[in-house]
Structures are given as C-alpha cells and as structure tokens.
Design a protein around this motif. Structure first.
Motif, PDB file in Angstrom:
ATOM      1  N   ILE A 180      29.788  40.452  58.172  1.00 49.95           N
ATOM      2  CA  ILE A 180      29.548  41.482  57.161  1.00 49.95           C
ATOM      3  C   ILE A 180      29.878  40.915  55.789  1.00 49.95           C
ATOM      4  O   ILE A 180      30.970  40.386  55.572  1.00 49.95           O
ATOM      5  CB  ILE A 180      30.403  42.739  57.430  1.00 49.95           C
ATOM      6  CG1 ILE A 180      30.046  43.340  58.794  1.00 49.95           C
ATOM      7  CG2 ILE A 180      30.196  43.778  56.333  1.00 49.95           C
ATOM      8  CD1 ILE A 180      30.891  44.531  59.174  1.00 49.95           C
ATOM      9  N   HIS A 181      28.905  41.026  54.877  1.00 44.60           N
ATOM     10  CA  HIS A 181      29.117  40.497  53.527  1.00 44.60           C
ATOM     11  C   HIS A 181      30.206  41.289  52.808  1.00 44.60           C
ATOM     12  O   HIS A 181      30.319  42.510  52.956  1.00 44.60           O
ATOM     13  CB  HIS A 181      27.812  40.544  52.733  1.00 44.60           C
ATOM     14  CG  HIS A 181      27.902  39.879  51.394  1.00 44.60           C
ATOM     15  ND1 HIS A 181      27.847  38.515  51.237  1.00 44.60           N
ATOM     16  CD2 HIS A 181      28.068  40.404  50.151  1.00 44.60           C
ATOM     17  CE1 HIS A 181      27.947  38.227  49.947  1.00 44.60           C
ATOM     18  NE2 HIS A 181      28.094  39.356  49.274  1.00 44.60           N
ATOM     19  N   ILE A 182      31.009  40.596  52.042  1.00 44.61           N
ATOM     20  CA  ILE A 182      32.110  41.214  51.300  1.00 44.61           C
ATOM     21  C   ILE A 182      31.647  41.488  49.881  1.00 44.61           C
ATOM     22  O   ILE A 182      31.343  40.549  49.126  1.00 44.61           O
ATOM     23  CB  ILE A 182      33.353  40.304  51.292  1.00 44.61           C
ATOM     24  CG1 ILE A 182      33.786  39.992  52.734  1.00 44.61           C
ATOM     25  CG2 ILE A 182      34.487  40.964  50.515  1.00 44.61           C
ATOM     26  CD1 ILE A 182      34.870  38.933  52.822  1.00 44.61           C
ATOM     27  N   TRP A 183      31.608  42.758  49.508  1.00 48.05           N
ATOM     28  CA  TRP A 183      31.204  43.138  48.170  1.00 48.05           C
ATOM     29  C   TRP A 183      32.429  43.359  47.290  1.00 48.05           C
ATOM     30  O   TRP A 183      33.514  43.666  47.791  1.00 48.05           O
ATOM     31  CB  TRP A 183      30.353  44.408  48.208  1.00 48.05           C
ATOM     32  CG  TRP A 183      29.108  44.253  49.007  1.00 48.05           C
ATOM     33  CD1 TRP A 183      28.888  44.661  50.281  1.00 48.05           C
ATOM     34  CD2 TRP A 183      27.900  43.587  48.596  1.00 48.05           C
ATOM     35  NE1 TRP A 183      27.622  44.314  50.704  1.00 48.05           N
ATOM     36  CE2 TRP A 183      26.987  43.653  49.686  1.00 48.05           C
ATOM     37  CE3 TRP A 183      27.496  42.952  47.414  1.00 48.05           C
ATOM     38  CZ2 TRP A 183      25.717  43.102  49.620  1.00 48.05           C
ATOM     39  CZ3 TRP A 183      26.217  42.405  47.365  1.00 48.05           C
ATOM     40  CH2 TRP A 183      25.347  42.489  48.445  1.00 48.05           C
ATOM     41  N   PRO A 184      32.296  43.184  45.980  1.00 51.12           N
ATOM     42  CA  PRO A 184      33.454  43.362  45.082  1.00 51.12           C
ATOM     43  C   PRO A 184      34.094  44.738  45.208  1.00 51.12           C
ATOM     44  O   PRO A 184      35.320  44.864  45.091  1.00 51.12           O
ATOM     45  CB  PRO A 184      32.851  43.140  43.688  1.00 51.12           C
ATOM     46  CG  PRO A 184      31.638  42.300  43.921  1.00 51.12           C
ATOM     47  CD  PRO A 184      31.099  42.725  45.247  1.00 51.12           C
ATOM     48  N   GLU A 185      33.282  45.784  45.436  1.00 48.90           N
ATOM     49  CA  GLU A 185      33.844  47.129  45.555  1.00 48.90           C
ATOM     50  C   GLU A 185      34.771  47.239  46.762  1.00 48.90           C
ATOM     51  O   GLU A 185      35.834  47.884  46.685  1.00 48.90           O
ATOM     52  CB  GLU A 185      32.716  48.160  45.687  1.00 48.90           C
ATOM     53  CG  GLU A 185      31.801  48.268  44.473  1.00 48.90           C
ATOM     54  CD  GLU A 185      30.751  47.163  44.431  1.00 48.90           C
ATOM     55  OE1 GLU A 185      30.037  47.060  43.418  1.00 48.90           O
ATOM     56  OE2 GLU A 185      30.665  46.408  45.424  1.00 48.90           O
ATOM     57  N   GLU A 186      34.391  46.602  47.866  1.00 52.38           N
ATOM     58  CA  GLU A 186      35.245  46.655  49.045  1.00 52.38           C
ATOM     59  C   GLU A 186      36.525  45.875  48.822  1.00 52.38           C
ATOM     60  O   GLU A 186      37.613  46.317  49.213  1.00 52.38           O
ATOM     61  CB  GLU A 186      34.494  46.089  50.258  1.00 52.38           C
ATOM     62  CG  GLU A 186      35.295  46.191  51.542  1.00 52.38           C
ATOM     63  CD  GLU A 186      34.597  45.550  52.729  1.00 52.38           C
ATOM     64  OE1 GLU A 186      35.007  45.810  53.871  1.00 52.38           O
ATOM     65  OE2 GLU A 186      33.639  44.763  52.493  1.00 52.38           O
ATOM     66  N   ARG A 187      36.427  44.732  48.180  1.00 53.81           N
ATOM     67  CA  ARG A 187      37.623  43.943  47.919  1.00 53.81           C
ATOM     68  C   ARG A 187      38.589  44.690  47.000  1.00 53.81           C
ATOM     69  O   ARG A 187      39.808  44.638  47.170  1.00 53.81           O
ATOM     70  CB  ARG A 187      37.228  42.589  47.323  1.00 53.81           C
ATOM     71  CG  ARG A 187      38.354  41.568  47.343  1.00 53.81           C
ATOM     72  CD  ARG A 187      37.909  40.263  46.698  1.00 53.81           C
ATOM     73  NE  ARG A 187      36.832  39.622  47.417  1.00 53.81           N
ATOM     74  CZ  ARG A 187      37.011  38.828  48.473  1.00 53.81           C
ATOM     75  NH1 ARG A 187      38.222  38.622  48.940  1.00 53.81           N
ATOM     76  NH2 ARG A 187      35.980  38.261  49.062  1.00 53.81           N
ATOM     77  N   GLN A 188      38.021  45.384  46.011  1.00 51.23           N
ATOM     78  CA  GLN A 188      38.852  46.138  45.088  1.00 51.23           C
ATOM     79  C   GLN A 188      39.575  47.276  45.800  1.00 51.23           C
ATOM     80  O   GLN A 188      40.711  47.633  45.441  1.00 51.23           O
ATOM     81  CB  GLN A 188      37.989  46.691  43.944  1.00 51.23           C
ATOM     82  CG  GLN A 188      38.758  47.495  42.910  1.00 51.23           C
ATOM     83  CD  GLN A 188      39.802  46.661  42.184  1.00 51.23           C
ATOM     84  OE1 GLN A 188      39.624  45.450  41.991  1.00 51.23           O
ATOM     85  NE2 GLN A 188      40.889  47.301  41.769  1.00 51.23           N
ATOM     86  N   GLN A 189      38.940  47.844  46.823  1.00 52.80           N
ATOM     87  CA  GLN A 189      39.541  48.949  47.561  1.00 52.80           C
ATOM     88  C   GLN A 189      40.853  48.552  48.222  1.00 52.80           C
ATOM     89  O   GLN A 189      41.768  49.373  48.358  1.00 52.80           O
ATOM     90  CB  GLN A 189      38.552  49.453  48.612  1.00 52.80           C
ATOM     91  CG  GLN A 189      39.041  50.631  49.431  1.00 52.80           C
ATOM     92  CD  GLN A 189      38.041  51.034  50.500  1.00 52.80           C
ATOM     93  OE1 GLN A 189      37.063  50.337  50.741  1.00 52.80           O
ATOM     94  NE2 GLN A 189      38.284  52.159  51.159  1.00 52.80           N
TER      95      GLN A 189
END
Length: 639
Positions: A301-310
């Motif tokens: 699953i690709h890691i998006w900046p929004e998920e990392r920020q969460q």
C-alpha cells in the motif's frame, strides 16, 4: 556432477528435458559444416550462399521442424511462447547454449515449484550474436508436468556452489521449494535480486556471512523466521544497498526490536511485514510509518503524506505499542429456523411434557492467555483437532459467552491444529428472525496463537436446546407435602412461607437440557492477516429438515387407567389450552387463509442463516475504544 536437489542439478536437468542439444537443436551432423563455415573466412563472392552438404539441413529448415504442428519435434500447442523461443535460439546459435557457455549468458534464473500441475523455470539471457544473426531476448520457459516429465531433483533443497558458474547472474528466484538455509558464499557477487519465498528458511546466519554487496531486493516471505534472534541480521551492516524487503507471513513478534534494526537501512523504500503476529498490533502501521520516514510502500500500500501526518509523533510514544491484539466479534440476525411448535406439541389432557426451546450461536476464538476486559470472561479452553468443539452451555455462561464443549465431527477438514475457546450468544426462544445483538471484544497477548487461528478460520454453529418439563405425580406431591408438614413444625413461620412458595413452583420437574447442533460452517479469516480489517459474512447452513415427532412414552399401568378415565370426558374439553399441536393435528382450528400461507411456506423453505462479523481493531479506532474504557473506569472509581 551436481548433487540432486541443488540449483545446478535442477537447471541442468531442465535443459536436458527441453532437448536443447538434440536434433533439430544444438550441434550435430545435421548442421556441423554450416557452423564450421561460419567460423572460417568466406572465400565465395558476396551474396552467394555456400551449398549445404548432403545429410545436413539449413537453419531455416530446422526451424520449420520446430514450428510445424505436425512435426514430431514440435512442442505441444499449449506450451509458452518463451519456451518455443528458447529452442529456436538453440537452432540459430547452438554454440551459445553448449556446455558451460550457457552459464555465461544467463542473467536471471527462476526455479519455482508451484505445485500441480506445473513447475516453472524462467531464464533471461544477455545479448547473443552469431555471425549476421543477433538475438536479444528474455527467455521464460515453462515445464508442464503432463507434457515434459519433471525430474525428481527439480525440487530445490540446496543453493550449491555451482551457482557461482552464473558469472552474470543478477536475479535468482527460488520460491516454493524446500530450502532451509542459504550459504552466502555460493551466491554470485553480481546478484541484485534474491527471492526465497515459500520455503523453510528459519535462520539467516549463513545467508548473512558474506551476503552479495549489491543486493537490492531480498524476499523471505512465507518462511519460518521467528524471534528476536533473526532481527539482528536485518541491518545496514549486511545489506547496505537494500531497497526492498519482504518478510511477510513469518512469525516475527517484536515490533520495537525489528523497527530499531530496520531503521539502519537508509535505502529501504519497500517493506512487507503483513502476516506476521506483530502486524496484528493496533498501532503497527502507524508506528512503522513514523519510525521509517523514507518508506514509500508498506504491505503493498502506497504511503501518502496525509497518512504519515496522521501518525506523526507515534514513534516517540513506545508505551502505546502494546504487544496485544483487539478483535471484536459481532453476531446479528438468525433466520430460517423451523417453528418447533408445528411439529412437537402434546394435546391438553395428555401426560406428555411441556417442551421449551431456545437457540444460540457459538463460535471459536483463539486460545492462549486472553486479557480480561469489562463484561467478558474467558471461554473454555479446548484443543482444536479434526473435530469441532460443540456447545455445552453452562448456566453461568449465558451472560458472558463462556461455554463448555463436547466433540462432534467437523463440517470441513481442519487445516491446522490450534488451541481455541468456544463462546456462545445467550439462548433465545424461537422466532422467524432472532436478533442476537451479540458483541464481544477479545483482547489477547498471544499473537502467534491468534495468527494460527486466523489462518485456520473459525467454526460457527447454531445450537438448539430443548427442555422437557413433566407434571409432578399427585401421589408424589402428597408424600412431599407430608414430609414438608413435618419439617414445617420444626422450622419457624419464616420457613413455612418459604416452603409454600417452593410448593407452588414445583408443579413441573425438568429433565436435563437436550442440545443438538443444527448447522456448522467454517468462516475464512485469512484476509485479516493481510491489509483487511473486517470480515463480514452471512453463514448459510442450508435448509433444515425437521425431525419427526417422537413416539409417545410407554405409560405405566396406573397411568393407563387415568387415561381411560379421561377419555370418557366430552371432546369439547380438548383444545382449550395453548400448548403446541403435533404434526398430525397441524392446521386444525385455523382458517383457510392461514393454512394456505403455511402451505406456501412449506413449499418454499428458507435456509438457516446467521450474520457473522469479525473486526481487527487498528489505530486510531483501537485508541478511541481504549479511551472510552479508561473514561468508564475513571467514572466507576469516582462512584
């Protein structure tokens, strides 16, 4: 000669079965002068072809023998195009595949035992040239068991020293074999991809003794790696250029320890850890994303900046990384139960018992040490075998879901033995639709046991409990009353009231409950080991066929006389009660419309179904649940 079960032996035997050195391929009397002429300087004028000696064939004629479907040397029609191409290379440039020269041109070697019906060997060679002929191709050859006999040594068990003969090898894929250990000294230093998925590798010590320095991908999924002893080999000291790492579906449990080692791999961009017990921890993904900021893909699953920020800052809160899993089981509507009143109901005035029915749903959950949470209790621990634990509900388990167990044959074969507990919904009386409204959160620290449980799936069953209550004989009541009268004189007025109340309640005596399993099915839960959080299904147990009414009990002589006296009473006295009717009296006393509706229902029976759902709580959902529990505990303390 290469040892049986080695990579070299599998490679050599596979080439032999392809017949690359046999007519019309390879070098032989059928093309010897042609290729000798190619090595000598041409004396004839340009544009004139040298005559082919008698008994020999031109390369074009040999190719025609391979391509013609009616030729005895043609491959089966369903073989792969890559396999055909490999044999054509053996015709156009046979010297490149002769002897040890083939090892010099192979850059990618894949030997995959995919099980019946096929094994796969994939070969990619470098650019080859012969005189005016130029060949640049990726060769992927497929050996079909039903067409080309599979050599016994094609099942690879050892990476032998002969692999070093592949001087330009960059990719080595040996998935789905029987490899237990890999000696790094036998791997070419040019290797960039090493894939060992679906093997039996349990120790990385030999692999990390002298690992290929340029390796960029290491695939160790579906092996037997476990414990912190293997995590120390996953550092930059052994894999300085590693970009992709697959450790999926092993038995790794220490999330904090593993992340501390992986954080040294500065080039790591792709990581697969799903299927490990540690991936069941609610904060697993969030902790990895915050701890390894250079990751681009986690568990496919690709890691998006929004998920990392969460999940920002979670890596600095190791106290949240509890080695436990939280699973919620929910059971909804139960439909399709036949109405027992329509089949077993004695008439008023008979000596038959009063029968009551109740129904519940039982399921298995992973055994091992389960943490106690509010409103729940541990179920009875059993050992899972090719039989399924069936219900024996304790009266104290109705509110907690705890059960005891009998043994009854399972509906399907058990994939794997594991310890399990059995839980049950509270029993409810019959209805067209029974709303179980059951929800239970299981919290367990046995992550390895939970993984085994999810791999095997759970057993869901519907259980009927039948209780027969018999009228107490009047003579027995008289004897009982006499004894009670003597006791009342001895006891005080307080005991007298208690006995009177007991006398009123003891009008019937109940037999031990009779429990029977109406249906059993297995629910697959493997997706919870990957990236899915929820399994929701409707268990279909099929259409139930009600049992025939039981034969009336044999009456004693005294009871027979009573029955004769009762038969003298008018028939009008019968049918005044509310008890069930037997199957023979079904439909009596009902209007025509009702009878037609019931008849239509009999013609279109409904299968027995149960709504079942299992959810693996992950962050932040699990965090929200935890906060709610903490608030509830705090309120309870203040009260």
């Amino acid at each position: 000669m290469a040892a049986p079960g080695s990579v070299s032996a599998a490679f050599q035997e596979y080439l032999q079965h392809l017949g690359l050195q046999d007519f019309p391929c390879g070098l032989g009397s059928w093309n010897k002068s042609c290729f000798n002429a190619c090595r000598r300087p041409r004396a004839q004028p340009a544009g004139l072809e040298e005559a082919v000696p008698a008994g020999e064939e031109t390369p074009e004629a040999l190719l025609e023998l391979l391509r013609d479907q009616h030729s005895p040397w043609a491959l089966p029609p369903d073989c792969s195009p890559q396999e055909r191409l490999l044999r054509e290379v053996a015709v156009l440039a046979p010297e490149l595949l002769h002897g040890s020269r083939v090892f010099r041109v192979v850059k990618s070697l894949r030997i995959l035992d995919k099980g019946p019906p096929e094994d796969v060997v994939l070969i990619r060679v470098t650019q080859m040239s012969h005189a005016s002929r130029h060949v640049h191709v990726t060769l992927a050859t497929r050996c079909l068991r039903d067409k080309l006999a599979k050599p016994s040594s094609l099942q690879v068990e050892e990476v032998d020293e002969g692999v070093l003969r592949f001087q330009q090898l960059e990719e080595l894929v040996l998935s789905a074999n029987h490899i237990r250990t890999v000696t790094s000294a036998h791997l070419p230093r040019t290797l960039k991809v090493l894939e060992l998925c679906y093997n039996a590798v349990g120790d990385l010590q030999d692999l990390c003794a002298q690992p290929p320095p340029e390796l960029q991908h290491l695939g160790l999924g579906y092996n037997r790696l476990c414990g912190p002893s293997q995590e120390k080999y996953l550092t930059v000291d052994f894999w300085p250029n590693l970009v992709s790492l697959d450790l999926s579906f092993n038995s790794l449990t220490d999330l904090l320890g593993l992340v501390s080692q992986l954080s040294t791999l500065q080039n790591l961009r792709i990581l697969v850890l799903q299927g490990n017990p540690l991936a069941l921890i609610p904060t697993y993904r969030g902790f990895l994303l915050d701890s390894l900021p250079k990751l681009s893909i986690l568990d496919d699953i690709h890691i998006w900046p929004e998920e990392r920020q969460q999940f920002h800052g979670l890596a600095r809160q190791p106290e949240l990384i509890r080695s436990e899993a939280r699973v919620v089981v929910s059971i909804g509507d139960m439909k399709g139960l036949p109405n027992p009143e329509a089949f077993q109901q004695p008439e008023v005035g008979s000596e038959g018992p009063v029968i009551t029915y109740s129904y519940c749903v039982i399921y298995q959950f992973a055994g091992g040490e389960e943490l106690k949470d509010k409103g729940s209790a541990e179920g009875t621990k059993i050992h899972q075998s090719p039989t399924v634990a069936m219900l024996d509900v304790d009266s104290s388990a109705q509110d907690t879901g705890e059960t005891k167990s009998h043994q009854k044959p399972a509906a399907t074969e058990e994939p794997k033995a594991h310890s399990a507990r059995v839980f049950a919904t509270p029993g409810q009386p019959w209805a067209d639709t029974i709303d179980c409204s059951y929800r239970k959160e299981h919290i367990t620290e046995d992550l390895v046991g939970l993984k085994s449980y999810l791999e095997a799936g759970t057993i869901v069953s519907v259980v009927e409990e039948k209780v027969l209550s018999w009228p107490v004989d009047p003579e027995e009541n008289a004897v009982t009353n006499k004894k009670e009268g003597q006791e009342l004189k001895k006891n005080g007025a307080k005991d007298k009231k208690k006995k009177k109340k007991k006398k009123q309640l003891c009008e019937f005596r109940s037999d031990p409950p009779i429990r029977s399993t109406l249906g059993t099915t297995r629910v697959t839960l493997e997706t919870l080991l990957a990236t899915e959080d929820l399994v929701a299904t409707v268990c279909d147990f099929g259409i139930l066929i009600p049992e025939e009414p039981p034969e009336p009990p044999v009456l004693e002589e005294k009871e027979v006389k009573k029955g004769k006296d009762k038969t003298k009473k008018p028939k009008a006295e019968k049918g005044n009660g509310t008890s069930q009717k037997t199957a023979s009296s079904k439909g009596k006393g009902k209007n025509k419309d009702t009878a037609e509706v019931e008849e239509g229902q009999d013609l279109q029976p409904v299968p027995l179904t149960v709504q079942f759902q299992m959810q693996l709580l992950r962050w932040p959902l699990a965090a929200s649940t935890q906060r709610q529990e903490n608030v509830a505990r705090a309120v309870g303390k203040t009260q």
